[in-house]
Enzyme design. Structure first.
Site, PDB file in Angstrom:
ATOM      1  N   TYR B 179      46.964  35.834  27.533  1.00 17.79           N
ATOM      2  CA  TYR B 179      46.895  36.741  28.687  1.00 17.79           C
ATOM      3  C   TYR B 179      46.961  35.935  29.980  1.00 17.79           C
ATOM      4  O   TYR B 179      46.103  36.057  30.863  1.00 17.79           O
ATOM      5  CB  TYR B 179      45.607  37.567  28.603  1.00 17.79           C
ATOM      6  CG  TYR B 179      45.677  38.867  29.360  1.00 17.79           C
ATOM      7  CD1 TYR B 179      46.602  39.846  29.030  1.00 17.79           C
ATOM      8  CD2 TYR B 179      44.807  39.132  30.418  1.00 17.79           C
ATOM      9  CE1 TYR B 179      46.669  41.040  29.723  1.00 17.79           C
ATOM     10  CE2 TYR B 179      44.851  40.322  31.110  1.00 17.79           C
ATOM     11  CZ  TYR B 179      45.790  41.273  30.763  1.00 17.79           C
ATOM     12  OH  TYR B 179      45.851  42.469  31.451  1.00 17.79           O
ATOM     13  N   GLU B 188      51.488  42.301  29.045  1.00 18.61           N
ATOM     14  CA  GLU B 188      51.362  43.491  29.887  1.00 18.61           C
ATOM     15  C   GLU B 188      52.604  44.383  29.775  1.00 18.61           C
ATOM     16  O   GLU B 188      52.504  45.605  29.707  1.00 18.61           O
ATOM     17  CB  GLU B 188      51.162  43.078  31.345  1.00 18.61           C
ATOM     18  CG  GLU B 188      49.711  42.926  31.739  1.00 18.61           C
ATOM     19  CD  GLU B 188      48.940  44.216  31.558  1.00 18.61           C
ATOM     20  OE1 GLU B 188      49.384  45.259  32.051  1.00 18.61           O
ATOM     21  OE2 GLU B 188      47.893  44.194  30.886  1.00 18.61           O
ATOM     22  N   ASP B 261      45.316  37.189  39.238  1.00 17.43           N
ATOM     23  CA  ASP B 261      45.786  38.108  38.202  1.00 17.43           C
ATOM     24  C   ASP B 261      46.279  37.331  36.968  1.00 17.43           C
ATOM     25  O   ASP B 261      47.306  37.651  36.378  1.00 17.43           O
ATOM     26  CB  ASP B 261      46.891  39.009  38.777  1.00 17.43           C
ATOM     27  CG  ASP B 261      47.348  40.094  37.810  1.00 17.43           C
ATOM     28  OD1 ASP B 261      46.517  40.583  37.028  1.00 17.43           O
ATOM     29  OD2 ASP B 261      48.546  40.440  37.839  1.00 17.43           O
ATOM     30  N   HIS B 266      50.147  41.292  35.769  1.00 14.42           N
ATOM     31  CA  HIS B 266      50.509  42.675  36.097  1.00 14.42           C
ATOM     32  C   HIS B 266      51.621  42.736  37.133  1.00 14.42           C
ATOM     33  O   HIS B 266      52.074  43.816  37.493  1.00 14.42           O
ATOM     34  CB  HIS B 266      49.305  43.441  36.646  1.00 14.42           C
ATOM     35  CG  HIS B 266      48.215  43.683  35.664  1.00 14.42           C
ATOM     36  ND1 HIS B 266      47.183  42.796  35.479  1.00 14.42           N
ATOM     37  CD2 HIS B 266      47.995  44.703  34.807  1.00 14.42           C
ATOM     38  CE1 HIS B 266      46.356  43.267  34.555  1.00 14.42           C
ATOM     39  NE2 HIS B 266      46.826  44.416  34.122  1.00 14.42           N
TER      40      HIS B 266
END
Lengths: 108, 346
Positions: B179, B188, B261, B266
């Protein structure tokens, strides 16, 4: 003393920022114990987690908290105990927007 | 172990059948082809990720919805179990329906037996926390907040969001993508792809009819924006005085290098999102057919590294398209063309 709570992540990936300024003696005496209660030196930066998921949960929030010279970054699941009290108190005070209360908004 | 006696070139022709009359045989042929590919790969190299789990007959959905009553203890009090009548609480009933629609897409389109491939019961908790602006998959179940009422409505309102979060579960049980950075942006993006497919499959929308929006209906009317993200036109989902502008790039020309992030997971997901949308628009018809099959088999087939890059993922989708439909197929051309348009090198 300036206290800032920045919440990033979530499925929407919008970053919210809540800030309070403890200027007067009474404000400092209110916020200092909340800040001192947090274990600032016992926090590892979760952004260094090998797979990027310190709590194994995508789309959770990440909190970056600053109080004066101190700073810590915690995954949402670690915002418990005194951290939770500090975060919620900052958010509530910032959103009340009373004189000396602070500011609430988004990082754009 | 399932063995195939049908030669790969015949399987390819069957797999390429577009007629609904042949959808079952086409799917079975694609399954068999992937198995052939997996066996071949296993013979020639050590696997880098767990192989996909396939069961031809997914078990019926088994849902439970819980109410956290504005607390944060999970799962909370059970309020609706499989087969129970609607409760009248929109959050409970939307979560129940959303779990069902998600299970249906995986079962019907991909032959997958629930999120883990082994028929796991689906659980969701609603009314989590106080004015909680999020929905997430905690590794075992779904969790939904009610929103703050100023920027966000309740998170069960969007079927693509429910599908997005449950797709994180599918990724967890298959490719196990990290991630962070490009692997995180693929993680994502895959969730956005299958979230969009859940919504399109439920609405019976073709690629041309679909909105390709993620999180439509989540913003309150005060927000200048239609959704959280646009797969068709990344960067255009919202432009608001308070929230700012949708930061997603639509090609590698505007790739965002950032530490926040988790390295922009994202943000840069807009690039592979648009690639999938382009494949679906080029091929026409239903996005859950050939385009969804290519992405699903790439995710679950066992060839992806957990630290995959955009280029490695693009190559993997092209290889899957070639394996399923043939090198000269429209599907293979569409995949290669889409990555070229978003400027990801193959």
């Amino acid at each position: 003393m300036k206290i800032t709570v920045e919440r990033s992540g979530g499925i929407a990936a919008l970053t919210r920022v809540w800030t309070v300024q403890a200027v007067t003696t009474s404000e400092k005496s209110r916020w200092q114990p909340l800040v001192e209660a947090c274990p600032w030196d016992a926090v590892d930066d979760p952004r260094q987690a090998p797979d990027g998921q310190p709590d194994g949960q995508p789309d959770r929030f990440m909190y970056s908290i600053r109080a004066g010279q101190r700073r810590a970054t915690l995954p949402e699941t670690a915002v418990t105990g005194p951290w939770r009290v500090l975060v919620e108190s900052t958010r509530t005070a910032a959103e009340e927007s009373r004189p000396g209360g602070g500011e609430a908004g988004f990082r754009r | 172990m399932v063995c195939s006696i049908v030669p790969p070139y015949i399987l390819r022709r069957l797999a390429a059948q577009g007629s609904p009359r042949f959808s079952a045989v086409a799917r079975a042929a694609r399954e068999a082809l992937l198995h052939v590919g997996a066996v071949h790969a296993a013979r020639t190299s050590a696997p880098t990720a767990p192989a996909g789990i396939r069961q031809l007959e997914p078990s019926p959905v088994n849902r439970s919805v819980f109410d956290a009553k504005s607390g944060e203890s999970l799962p909370g009090q059970v309020v609706r179990k499989e087969g129970d009548a609607a409760t009248g609480d929109p959050a409970v009933d939307e979560a129940y329906d959303g779990l069902g629609h998600t299970h249906s897409l995986y079962a019907d389109a991909f032959g997958r037996n629930s999120i883990d491939g082994l028929g796991m019961p689906l659980k969701a908790t609603v009314h989590f926390g106080r004015m909680y602006d999020n929905a997430f998959w905690d590794g075992q179940q779904m969790v939904f907040g009610d929103g703050d009422g100023e920027v966000f409505e309740r998170f069960t309102r969007s079927l693509s969001v429910i599908g997005h979060e449950l797709a994180h579960g599918v990724t967890q049980f298959s490719a196990g993508l990290a991630y962070r950075n490009q692997a995180g942006a693929i993680n994502e993006s895959v969730s956005d792809v299958f979230g969009a497919l859940v919504e399109q499959y439920f609405r019976k929308q073709t690629a041309a009819e679909a909105s390709w929006l993620i999180g439509e209906g989540l913003f309150t009317p005060q927000v200048e924006g239609s959704a959280l993200r646009s797969m068709k036109a990344p960067g255009t989902a919202y432009d608001d005085d308070v929230l700012g502008k949708d930061p997603q790039p639509d090609s590698m020309d505007s790739y965002v290098r950032t530490r926040s992030d988790n390295g922009g997971v994202h943000i840069n997901s807009g690039i592979p999102n648009r690639a999938f949308c382009l494949v679906a628009q080029t091929l026409g018809g239903n996005a859950w057919d050939a385009p969804g099959q290519i992405w699903y088999e790439t995710l679950t087939g066992g060839s992806l590294s957990t630290a995959t890059t955009f280029t490695a993922f693009a190559k993997a989708t092209a290889a899957t398209a070639k394996e399923l439909f043939g090198e000269e197929s429209a599907e293979h051309d569409a995949v290669r063309g889409a990555w070229e348009t978003v400027k990801v090198k193959l």
